[in-house]
Design an enzyme around this catalytic site. Structure first.
Site: not given
Length: 226
Positions: A9-10
């Site tokens: 996940l960014d």
């Protein structure tokens, strides 16, 4: 078990409302120096900072250079007299304190971590990213954090992802999904590393260029369907 056992996940623009944090931090730091905060100053800063980070994604320059150069350029444009390095140090301390989550980020992570191991993959300053994550309430759901400043390479560089993959043992890349809001850093980096990608596109931008993410979502809630 879902299709993916690992989700990358960014952080900024995907889980965190970075625009809001950036605005508050710039306002606070300018005021500490007695400078007036304005929307014009914010727009100029964002333009300068954005251009420098794009250069960094292409492997041009270092994070340290970006941090000082962005304020040197801003002060020149706004005709402020201030040491850019000193200003940046205070700005970073302010930015660390703002951990605004985007809608549904907490609830989605709470559910997803029951189905897959969640990892943060982010370009940025390590102290800022770790400080904000610690304040966010997300850490009980996160199995690990990978930050470009600590790795030495940024997304979308292949070496960034090669480093990340060494932590997953025998997990096949077909079981890894990258979720992020940047086509140039997240989607390009994930595709170049042989993993599926999910483009978080809340503004419903239609122009993807030549890049084709595996999935496209406008709300984090849609990750539950994937």
């Amino acid at each position: 078990m879902g299709k993916y056992s690992v989700m990358l996940l960014d952080a900024d623009g995907t889980l965190f409302d970075y625009d809001k944090a950036e605005r508050n931090a710039l306002r606070d730091t300018l005021q500490l120096y007695g400078f007036e905060f304005s929307e014009k100053a914010l727009r100029q800063y964002r333009q300068i900072n954005g251009e420098l980070w794009k250069q960094f994604e292409r492997g041009e320059g270092s994070i340290g250079t970006i941090q000082t150069k962005r304020f040197a350029k801003l002060f020149e444009a706004m005709q402020f007299a201030c040491d850019p390095g000193e200003f940046n140090s205070l700005y970073i301390k302010q930015l660390e304190t703002y951990a605004f989550l985007l809608d549904d980020a907490d609830a989605v992570c709470a559910e997803l971590h029951k189905k897959a191991a969640l990892y943060i993959v982010t370009n940025g300053v390590a102290s800022v990213q770790r400080g904000r994550l610690a304040r966010s309430g997300l850490m009980p759901y996160i199995s690990g954090i990978f930050i470009s400043e600590e790795i030495g390479f940024s997304k979308p560089h292949r070496y960034f992802f090669d480093h990340v993959f060494t932590h997953f043992g025998d997990v096949p890349r077909s079981k890894i999904l990258l979720v992020g809001d940047s086509l140039s850093a997240d989607v390009a980096g994930g595709r170049g590393s042989g993993i599926d990608t999910c483009w978080y596109n809340p503004k419903r931008v239609s122009d993807k260029g030549a890049l084709r993410p595996t999935y496209e979502i406008a709300s984090l809630i849609e990750l539950m369907e994937i």
